[in-house]
Motif scaffolding. Structure first.
Motif, PDB file in Angstrom:
ATOM      1  N   LYS A 187       0.808  -1.219   0.000  1.00 33.28           N
ATOM      2  CA  LYS A 187       0.000   0.000   0.000  1.00 33.28           C
ATOM      3  C   LYS A 187       0.843   1.273   0.000  1.00 33.28           C
ATOM      4  CE  LYS A 187      -3.985  -2.086   2.307  1.00 33.28           C
ATOM      5  NZ  LYS A 187      -4.887  -2.017   3.485  1.00 33.28           N
ATOM      6  N   LYS A 188       2.102   1.165   0.390  1.00 33.24           N
ATOM      7  CA  LYS A 188       2.964   2.348   0.417  1.00 33.24           C
ATOM      8  C   LYS A 188       3.580   2.621  -0.940  1.00 33.24           C
ATOM      9  CE  LYS A 188       4.187   2.132   5.333  1.00 33.24           C
ATOM     10  NZ  LYS A 188       5.308   2.038   6.313  1.00 33.24           N
ATOM     11  N   THR A 189       4.011   1.575  -1.633  1.00 32.10           N
ATOM     12  CA  THR A 189       4.701   1.753  -2.912  1.00 32.10           C
ATOM     13  C   THR A 189       3.807   1.486  -4.120  1.00 32.10           C
ATOM     14  OG1 THR A 189       5.445  -0.558  -3.054  1.00 32.10           O
ATOM     15  CG2 THR A 189       6.835   0.991  -1.808  1.00 32.10           C
ATOM     16  N   GLY A 190       2.695   0.774  -3.901  1.00 29.39           N
ATOM     17  CA  GLY A 190       1.829   0.385  -5.003  1.00 29.39           C
ATOM     18  C   GLY A 190       2.271  -0.858  -5.735  1.00 29.39           C
ATOM     19  N   LEU A 191       3.462  -1.370  -5.426  1.00 27.91           N
ATOM     20  CA  LEU A 191       3.990  -2.530  -6.135  1.00 27.91           C
ATOM     21  C   LEU A 191       3.233  -3.798  -5.773  1.00 27.91           C
ATOM     22  CD1 LEU A 191       7.821  -1.774  -5.873  1.00 27.91           C
ATOM     23  CD2 LEU A 191       6.299  -1.403  -7.845  1.00 27.91           C
ATOM     24  N   LEU A 192       3.292  -4.764  -6.684  1.00 28.68           N
ATOM     25  CA  LEU A 192       2.602  -6.042  -6.516  1.00 28.68           C
ATOM     26  C   LEU A 192       3.623  -7.139  -6.280  1.00 28.68           C
ATOM     27  CD1 LEU A 192       0.079  -5.727  -9.497  1.00 28.68           C
ATOM     28  CD2 LEU A 192      -0.290  -5.101  -7.095  1.00 28.68           C
ATOM     29  N   HIS A 193       3.251  -8.110  -5.423  1.00 23.55           N
ATOM     30  CA  HIS A 193       4.150  -9.209  -5.087  1.00 23.55           C
ATOM     31  C   HIS A 193       3.428 -10.536  -5.270  1.00 23.55           C
ATOM     32  CE1 HIS A 193       6.948  -6.259  -3.425  1.00 23.55           C
ATOM     33  NE2 HIS A 193       5.910  -5.714  -2.810  1.00 23.55           N
ATOM     34  N   GLU A 194       4.096 -11.442  -5.951  1.00 20.11           N
ATOM     35  CA  GLU A 194       3.510 -12.750  -6.229  1.00 20.11           C
ATOM     36  C   GLU A 194       3.291 -13.518  -4.926  1.00 20.11           C
ATOM     37  OE1 GLU A 194       4.424 -16.736  -8.947  1.00 20.11           O
ATOM     38  OE2 GLU A 194       5.990 -15.231  -8.598  1.00 20.11           O
ATOM     39  N   THR A 195       2.133 -14.172  -4.796  1.00 18.14           N
ATOM     40  CA  THR A 195       1.828 -14.966  -3.609  1.00 18.14           C
ATOM     41  C   THR A 195       1.894 -16.461  -3.864  1.00 18.14           C
ATOM     42  OG1 THR A 195      -0.539 -15.072  -4.077  1.00 18.14           O
ATOM     43  CG2 THR A 195       0.247 -13.163  -2.822  1.00 18.14           C
ATOM     44  N   LYS A 196       2.006 -16.867  -5.112  1.00 19.04           N
ATOM     45  CA  LYS A 196       1.962 -18.277  -5.540  1.00 19.04           C
ATOM     46  C   LYS A 196       0.534 -18.837  -5.516  1.00 19.04           C
ATOM     47  CE  LYS A 196       6.491 -18.459  -5.847  1.00 19.04           C
ATOM     48  NZ  LYS A 196       7.172 -18.492  -7.166  1.00 19.04           N
ATOM     49  N   ASP A 197      -0.444 -18.033  -5.066  1.00 28.23           N
ATOM     50  CA  ASP A 197      -1.830 -18.494  -5.021  1.00 28.23           C
ATOM     51  C   ASP A 197      -2.525 -18.164  -6.338  1.00 28.23           C
ATOM     52  OD1 ASP A 197      -1.893 -19.561  -2.395  1.00 28.23           O
ATOM     53  OD2 ASP A 197      -1.996 -17.526  -1.587  1.00 28.23           O
ATOM     54  N   GLN A 198      -3.216 -19.158  -6.874  1.00 29.20           N
ATOM     55  CA  GLN A 198      -3.966 -18.988  -8.106  1.00 29.20           C
ATOM     56  C   GLN A 198      -5.301 -19.726  -8.021  1.00 29.20           C
ATOM     57  OE1 GLN A 198      -1.975 -19.802 -11.797  1.00 29.20           O
ATOM     58  NE2 GLN A 198      -0.040 -18.851 -11.166  1.00 29.20           N
ATOM     59  N   ILE A 199      -6.250 -19.263  -8.819  1.00 35.72           N
ATOM     60  CA  ILE A 199      -7.502 -19.995  -9.036  1.00 35.72           C
ATOM     61  C   ILE A 199      -7.469 -20.488 -10.472  1.00 35.72           C
ATOM     62  CG2 ILE A 199     -10.015 -19.826  -9.143  1.00 35.72           C
ATOM     63  CD1 ILE A 199      -9.796 -17.464  -7.172  1.00 35.72           C
ATOM     64  N   ARG A 200      -7.646 -21.784 -10.654  1.00 34.29           N
ATOM     65  CA  ARG A 200      -7.618 -22.364 -11.991  1.00 34.29           C
ATOM     66  C   ARG A 200      -9.040 -22.670 -12.436  1.00 34.29           C
ATOM     67  NH1 ARG A 200      -2.542 -22.050 -14.329  1.00 34.29           N
ATOM     68  NH2 ARG A 200      -3.606 -23.298 -15.902  1.00 34.29           N
ATOM     69  N   LEU A 201      -9.476 -22.023 -13.510  1.00 37.69           N
ATOM     70  CA  LEU A 201     -10.760 -22.363 -14.135  1.00 37.69           C
ATOM     71  C   LEU A 201     -10.761 -21.838 -15.561  1.00 37.69           C
ATOM     72  CD1 LEU A 201     -12.554 -19.512 -14.082  1.00 37.69           C
ATOM     73  CD2 LEU A 201     -12.968 -20.204 -11.753  1.00 37.69           C
ATOM     74  N   PRO A 202     -11.623 -22.398 -16.439  1.00 29.94           N
ATOM     75  CA  PRO A 202     -11.565 -22.047 -17.860  1.00 29.94           C
ATOM     76  C   PRO A 202     -12.007 -20.619 -18.149  1.00 29.94           C
ATOM     77  CG  PRO A 202     -12.688 -24.156 -17.516  1.00 29.94           C
ATOM     78  CD  PRO A 202     -12.553 -23.514 -16.176  1.00 29.94           C
ATOM     79  N   LYS A 203     -11.216 -19.926 -18.939  1.00 29.25           N
ATOM     80  CA  LYS A 203     -11.554 -18.638 -19.546  1.00 29.25           C
ATOM     81  C   LYS A 203     -12.145 -17.611 -18.576  1.00 29.25           C
ATOM     82  CE  LYS A 203     -10.229 -19.954 -23.636  1.00 29.25           C
ATOM     83  NZ  LYS A 203      -8.991 -19.386 -24.231  1.00 29.25           N
ATOM     84  N   PRO A 204     -11.450 -17.268 -17.499  1.00 34.91           N
ATOM     85  CA  PRO A 204     -11.964 -16.212 -16.612  1.00 34.91           C
ATOM     86  C   PRO A 204     -11.802 -14.840 -17.259  1.00 34.91           C
ATOM     87  CG  PRO A 204      -9.779 -16.851 -15.894  1.00 34.91           C
ATOM     88  CD  PRO A 204     -10.126 -17.758 -17.054  1.00 34.91           C
ATOM     89  N   VAL A 205     -12.858 -14.036 -17.244  1.00 33.13           N
ATOM     90  CA  VAL A 205     -12.781 -12.741 -17.915  1.00 33.13           C
ATOM     91  C   VAL A 205     -13.332 -11.575 -17.102  1.00 33.13           C
ATOM     92  CG1 VAL A 205     -12.709 -13.578 -20.290  1.00 33.13           C
ATOM     93  CG2 VAL A 205     -14.909 -13.288 -19.171  1.00 33.13           C
ATOM     94  N   CYS A 206     -13.985 -11.829 -15.971  1.00 35.84           N
ATOM     95  CA  CYS A 206     -14.519 -10.724 -15.178  1.00 35.84           C
ATOM     96  C   CYS A 206     -14.541 -11.103 -13.704  1.00 35.84           C
ATOM     97  CB  CYS A 206     -15.941 -10.372 -15.637  1.00 35.84           C
ATOM     98  SG  CYS A 206     -16.672  -8.999 -14.725  1.00 35.84           S
ATOM     99  N   LEU A 207     -14.115 -10.166 -12.849  1.00 31.20           N
ATOM    100  CA  LEU A 207     -14.070 -10.383 -11.401  1.00 31.20           C
ATOM    101  C   LEU A 207     -14.862  -9.297 -10.695  1.00 31.20           C
ATOM    102  CD1 LEU A 207     -10.224 -11.076 -11.049  1.00 31.20           C
ATOM    103  CD2 LEU A 207     -12.042 -12.745 -11.459  1.00 31.20           C
ATOM    104  N   GLN A 208     -15.696  -9.706  -9.711  1.00 29.03           N
ATOM    105  CA  GLN A 208     -16.432  -8.773  -8.877  1.00 29.03           C
ATOM    106  C   GLN A 208     -16.344  -9.258  -7.433  1.00 29.03           C
ATOM    107  OE1 GLN A 208     -17.570  -5.976  -9.923  1.00 29.03           O
ATOM    108  NE2 GLN A 208     -17.964  -6.213 -12.110  1.00 29.03           N
TER     109      GLN A 208
END
Length: 374
Positions: free
Chosen positions: A347-368
């Motif tokens: 939150k201080k620098t705005g940079l993103l860091h990989e967590t190794k966590d993913q959700i696997r499912l076909p063709k994701p295109v929108c998140l809410q």
């Protein structure tokens, strides 16, 4: 002493619960997806867990929630069938399950975006291939009526292959709910409509009725700063983002920057743009040959952007992404690699860091996201 301990326990429990959300995912259904998926997402840990999904529905490629979170609306790209459709679901915030309500024609071909107005009275839909925008009244039970107004855009721009006619890409209500903005990739314009939620045909051209984008840039999505004073428009074909000052339906350009490194020669494909909940950073996704998130800092006084860096998304075609309401995590939906990658935000620098966590499912295109009911 016991009261103090009890108060502390309740405070901690409330805080913990406030960091937990439902994550709703819209997909394309041609390669095994069942449609809309619901996950629990913990914004303290960054962990996601499947809750439910719909029975198979056709290509709910963009979804939105009603302002009270009780209903979900989805466009349905109908695999070449014309016109497209729009579907309504009730959403149980206790168990995270969706219940189909009804479906109506979208009024045009290949609907690609849907937004709900304040007050749970209307949804607005962008029909990409036919270059039109439609608004639909919402019934008291959350189902949709047929559209009450359909506005056809007419025009083109300099790229004769992709801008041969109008292509409405988004329908976005202003923060005060008094205007609707519709970026048109084919016309290189953002059309602006005055919105009156109390009449049958709620859209009328604003003054001015549009703003022009750089020829050939292909405006795609627009987002507003949390303070309501600025807006940011991403251009799919030009690979740029434009910053605007905003006041009462009027946009004034103040800056335009590329979302890709200087000298980049690959295929461009800018997609999504969002401002962090604290208003300090702006993020933009790049598809094509980049597959990155571009990070900018935001000057809260002037609205101007400053480049911070680029984050690989560990996938292909980051069409959409979302920042959880706490601002702790950014989740990227990679359409062509069938994964949603979860990044921790600094939150201080705005940079993103990989967590190794993913959700696997076909063709994701929108998140809410919506907070769990308490």
């Amino acid at each position: 002493m016991r009261l103090s301990i009890l108060f502390f326990f309740l405070l901690c429990s409330s805080y913990s619960f406030a960091q937990k959300y439902y994550l709703l995912i819209g997909t394309y259904t041609g390669t095994g997806s069942k449609g809309i998926y619901v996950y629990n997402f913990d914004a303290q840990t960054g962990k996601a867990k499947w809750v439910s999904n719909t029975d198979t529905i056709t290509n709910p490629s963009y979804i939105t929630l009603s302002r009270n979170g009780n209903f979900v609306y989805a466009v349905n790209e109908t695999n070449g069938a014309k016109p497209g459709r729009v579907s309504a679901f009730s959403f149980n915030k206790i168990n995270g399950k969706l219940k189909f309500l009804n479906t109506v024609l979208s009024g045009g071909d290949d609907p690609c975006y849907i937004a709900a107005s304040y007050g749970n009275k209307w949804v607005a839909v962008a029909n990409y291939s036919s270059g039109s925008a439609a608004v639909f009244p919402i019934n008291k039970n959350g189902s949709l009526q047929t559209y009450s107004q359909l506005i056809q855009h007419s025009g083109s721009s300099i790229n004769k292959e992709r801008q041969e006619k109008a292509h409405v890409h988004e329908t976005v209500f202003s923060p005060d709910n008094n205007y609707l903005f519709t970026p048109d990739l084919g016309m290189d314009k953002v059309m602006i409509y005055k919105f009156n939620s109390s009449v049958k045909k709620p859209l009328q051209p604003a003054s001015p009725p549009f703003i022009n984008a750089t020829p050939g840039s292909g405006p795609r999505h627009i987002t507003f700063h949390p303070n309501g004073k600025f807006a940011y428009l991403i251009h799919e074909m030009g690979g740029t983002v434009t910053a605007y000052s905003y006041n009462n339906g009027k946009l004034k350009a103040i800056q335009e920057l590329p979302t890709h490194p200087e000298g980049f020669k690959g295929t461009l494909g800018s997609a999504e743009v969002f401002v962090s909940p604290d208003g300090k950073f702006l993020y933009a996704s790049n598809r094509g040959d980049e597959n990155t998130i571009t990070i900018f800092s935001v000057n809260s006084s002037t609205g101007k952007l400053k480049l911070i860096g680029y984050q690989p998304v560990f996938g292909k075609a980051p069409r959409n992404f979302i920042i959880d309401p706490s601002g702790n995590y950014l989740l990227v939906a990679n359409q062509d690699s069938d994964n949603i990658v979860i990044f921790k935000r600094d939150k201080k620098t705005g940079l993103l860091h990989e967590t190794k966590d993913q959700i696997r499912l076909p063709k994701p295109v929108c998140l809410q996201m919506i907070r769990l009911n308490n």
